[in-house]
Write an enzyme that holds these catalytic residues in place. Structure first.
Site, PDB file in Angstrom:
ATOM      1  N   SER A   7       0.837  -1.198   0.000  1.00  0.00           N
ATOM      2  CA  SER A   7       0.000   0.000   0.000  1.00  0.00           C
ATOM      3  C   SER A   7       0.871   1.248   0.000  1.00  0.00           C
ATOM      4  O   SER A   7       1.670   1.458   0.923  1.00  0.00           O
ATOM      5  CB  SER A   7      -0.905   0.022   1.231  1.00  0.00           C
ATOM      6  N   HIS A  30      -1.202  -1.216  -4.219  1.00  0.00           N
ATOM      7  CA  HIS A  30      -2.484  -0.867  -3.603  1.00  0.00           C
ATOM      8  C   HIS A  30      -2.535   0.655  -3.395  1.00  0.00           C
ATOM      9  O   HIS A  30      -1.673   1.225  -2.733  1.00  0.00           O
ATOM     10  CB  HIS A  30      -2.608  -1.611  -2.273  1.00  0.00           C
ATOM     11  N   ASP A  32      -4.702   3.727  -1.964  1.00  0.00           N
ATOM     12  CA  ASP A  32      -5.809   4.076  -1.072  1.00  0.00           C
ATOM     13  C   ASP A  32      -6.336   5.480  -1.375  1.00  0.00           C
ATOM     14  O   ASP A  32      -5.651   6.469  -1.143  1.00  0.00           O
ATOM     15  CB  ASP A  32      -5.336   4.008   0.384  1.00  0.00           C
ATOM     16  N   MET A  34      -8.956   8.282  -0.450  1.00  0.00           N
ATOM     17  CA  MET A  34      -9.804   8.683   0.686  1.00  0.00           C
ATOM     18  C   MET A  34     -10.303  10.106   0.466  1.00  0.00           C
ATOM     19  O   MET A  34      -9.548  10.974   0.008  1.00  0.00           O
ATOM     20  CB  MET A  34      -9.006   8.628   1.985  1.00  0.00           C
ATOM     21  N   HIS A  63      -8.257   1.177  -4.063  1.00  0.00           N
ATOM     22  CA  HIS A  63      -9.213   0.946  -2.975  1.00  0.00           C
ATOM     23  C   HIS A  63      -9.891   2.282  -2.675  1.00  0.00           C
ATOM     24  O   HIS A  63      -9.286   3.170  -2.091  1.00  0.00           O
ATOM     25  CB  HIS A  63      -8.430   0.414  -1.761  1.00  0.00           C
ATOM     26  N   MET A  65     -12.051   4.532  -0.744  1.00  0.00           N
ATOM     27  CA  MET A  65     -12.733   4.802   0.541  1.00  0.00           C
ATOM     28  C   MET A  65     -13.386   6.160   0.415  1.00  0.00           C
ATOM     29  O   MET A  65     -12.963   7.148   1.021  1.00  0.00           O
ATOM     30  CB  MET A  65     -11.715   4.739   1.689  1.00  0.00           C
ATOM     31  N   MET A 134     -11.919  -5.813   5.369  1.00  0.00           N
ATOM     32  CA  MET A 134     -11.050  -4.884   6.118  1.00  0.00           C
ATOM     33  C   MET A 134     -10.731  -5.481   7.481  1.00  0.00           C
ATOM     34  O   MET A 134     -11.626  -5.932   8.198  1.00  0.00           O
ATOM     35  CB  MET A 134     -11.748  -3.538   6.319  1.00  0.00           C
ATOM     36  N   ASP A 172      -6.918  -6.329   4.287  1.00  0.00           N
ATOM     37  CA  ASP A 172      -6.247  -5.024   4.286  1.00  0.00           C
ATOM     38  C   ASP A 172      -6.332  -4.428   5.681  1.00  0.00           C
ATOM     39  O   ASP A 172      -7.432  -4.232   6.206  1.00  0.00           O
ATOM     40  CB  ASP A 172      -6.948  -4.122   3.254  1.00  0.00           C
ATOM     41  N   SER A 195       2.602  -0.498   6.093  1.00  0.00           N
ATOM     42  CA  SER A 195       3.759  -0.275   6.966  1.00  0.00           C
ATOM     43  C   SER A 195       4.703  -1.475   7.000  1.00  0.00           C
ATOM     44  O   SER A 195       5.918  -1.301   7.105  1.00  0.00           O
ATOM     45  CB  SER A 195       3.293   0.111   8.367  1.00  0.00           C
TER      46      SER A 195
HETATM   47  C1  DX5 Z   1      -6.351   1.637   5.587  1.00  0.00           C
HETATM   48  C2  DX5 Z   1      -5.927   1.332   4.184  1.00  0.00           C
HETATM   49  C3  DX5 Z   1      -4.835   0.349   4.091  1.00  0.00           C
HETATM   50  C4  DX5 Z   1      -3.541   0.802   4.736  1.00  0.00           C
HETATM   51  C5  DX5 Z   1      -2.908  -0.425   5.316  1.00  0.00           C
HETATM   52  O1  DX5 Z   1      -7.580   2.255   5.587  1.00  0.00           O
HETATM   53  O2  DX5 Z   1      -7.017   0.823   3.432  1.00  0.00           O
HETATM   54  O3  DX5 Z   1      -4.588  -0.054   2.750  1.00  0.00           O
HETATM   55  O4  DX5 Z   1      -2.631   1.396   3.860  1.00  0.00           O
HETATM   56  O5  DX5 Z   1      -1.784  -0.055   6.043  1.00  0.00           O
HETATM   57  P1  DX5 Z   1      -1.118  -1.065   7.070  1.00  0.00           P
HETATM   58  O6  DX5 Z   1      -0.679  -2.259   6.289  1.00  0.00           O
HETATM   59  O7  DX5 Z   1       0.023  -0.282   7.615  1.00  0.00           O
HETATM   60  O8  DX5 Z   1      -2.159  -1.404   8.107  1.00  0.00           O
HETATM   61 ZN    ZN Z   2      -6.531  -0.098   1.456  1.00  0.00          ZN
END
Ligand code: DX5
Ligand code: ZN
Length: 227
Positions: A7, A30, A32, A34, A63, A65, A134, A172, A195
Site C-alpha cells: 500500500s 495498492h 488508497d 480517501m 481501494h 474509501m 477490512m 487489508d 507499513s
Molecule cells: C487503511 C488502508 C490500508 C492501509 C494499510 O484504511 O485501506 O490499505 O494502507 O496499512 P497497514 O498495512 O500499515 O495497516
Molecule cells: Zn486499502
C-alpha cells in the site's frame, strides 16, 4: 498463489514512481483513495492514479474509501487502474457498478468495513472478481490488526467455495509477518501491506518474505492453487 499488494499509503508521496520501483516483484500496487467523508482522512484522486499508471508496470489496485463510488469508480478505470474496489457501505447500486467496472476492462471488487457482514452479499458474489475484508477500520495505515475479523474471512472463503467462484479474497489493515499466516489460514489469498512493506529496510525483500509466509501457511489448501 498468495499475492502481495504493497500500500503506497505508507510510501513517500513525493517519490511515488521510485516507491513503486522499490517493491518490484509485487503483484499489485495498492492505492488508497480517501475523500474525508467516507473516512476521516484525505489522500489522492484520479490525476495521481493516471500519472502513477504511466510510471510503473505494476498493475494498480485502487481501494476507494469514498462516498459516491458509483460516480467515481469508472474514472479510476479510465485512469489506468487494473482493479477497482468500492465499499459496500457507500455504493448505491453495487451490481450496476461492478458491471460497469468490468465492462470498462478492470477487475471489480467490493470492500466490507469491520461491522459489515458478508452474508447479505452472497448473491452478488458472481458479479465480483475480489472481495476485500477490512481488518482495521479504514482510514489510516499502521493500525493494529483486528483478530475479530478472522471468522468473517473464514465465512467468506466458505461462500466462495460453496458457489465454486473464481473470486479473490483480499485482506487489508495490520497485515504483517506477525498476522499474515492467520489471514492465510482463514482463507485470504491477496494481502495488502503498507507499513510492513514500506517500513522495512528492503521493501522488495519484505514482499517476498510475506508471500513465502502466506504460501507456507496455506500449502495444500484448495484455493491456494487456483491462480
Ligand atoms: C487503511 C488502508 C490500508 C492501509 C494499510 O484504511 O485501506 O490499505 O494502507 O496499512 P497497514 O498495512 O500499515 O495497516
Ligand atoms: Zn486499502
Amino acid at each position: 498463489m498468495a499475492q502481495i499488494n504493497p500500500s503506497i499509503l505508507s510510501a513517500d508521496f513525493a517519490r511515488l514512481a521510485e516507491e513503486a520501483e522499490a517493491v518490484r516483484g509485487a503483484d499489485w500496487l495498492h492505492v488508497d483513495v480517501m475523500d474525508n467523508h467516507f473516512v476521516p482522512n484525505l489522500t489522492l484522486g484520479v490525476p495521481i492514479v493516471e500519472s502513477l499508471a504511466r510510471a510503473t508496470d505494476i498493475p494498480l489496485d485502487c481501494h476507494l474509501m469514498i462516498e459516491q463510488p458509483d460516480r467515481w469508480a469508472p474514472q479510476f478505470v479510465e485512469a489506468g487502474a487494473g482493479s477497482v474496489t468500492f465499499h459496500a457501505e457507500a455504493a448505491a447500486a453495487p451490481v450496476r457498478l461492478a458491471r460497469e467496472i468490468r465492462a470498462k476492462g478492470a477487475r471489480a471488487s467490493m470492500a466490507l468495513k469491520p461491522a459489515t457482514p458478508i452474508e447479505p452479499y452472497e448473491d452478488l458474489l458472481p458479479e465480483l472478481d475480489m472481495v476485500l475484508i477490512m481488518t482495521v477500520e479504514p482510514g489510516f495505515g499502521g493500525q493494529a490488526f483486528l483478530d475479530i475479523m478472522l471468522p468473517k474471512i473464514r465465512r467468506t472463503r466458505q461462500l466462495i467455495d460453496k458457489h465454486g467462484l473464481d473470486l479473490w479474497l483480499q485482506v487489508d489493515g495490520g497485515v504483517s509477518a506477525a498476522t499474515i499466516e492467520r489471514c492465510a489460514e482463514a482463507g485470504a489469498d491477496v494481502f495488502v501491506a503498507g507499513s510492513a512493506v514500506y517500513g522495512a529496510a528492503d521493501p522488495a525483500e519484505a514482499v517476498r518474505a510475506l508471500r513465502a509466509q502466506a504460501a507456507a501457511a496455506t500449502a495444500g489448501a484448495p484455493w491456494a492453487c487456483a491462480h
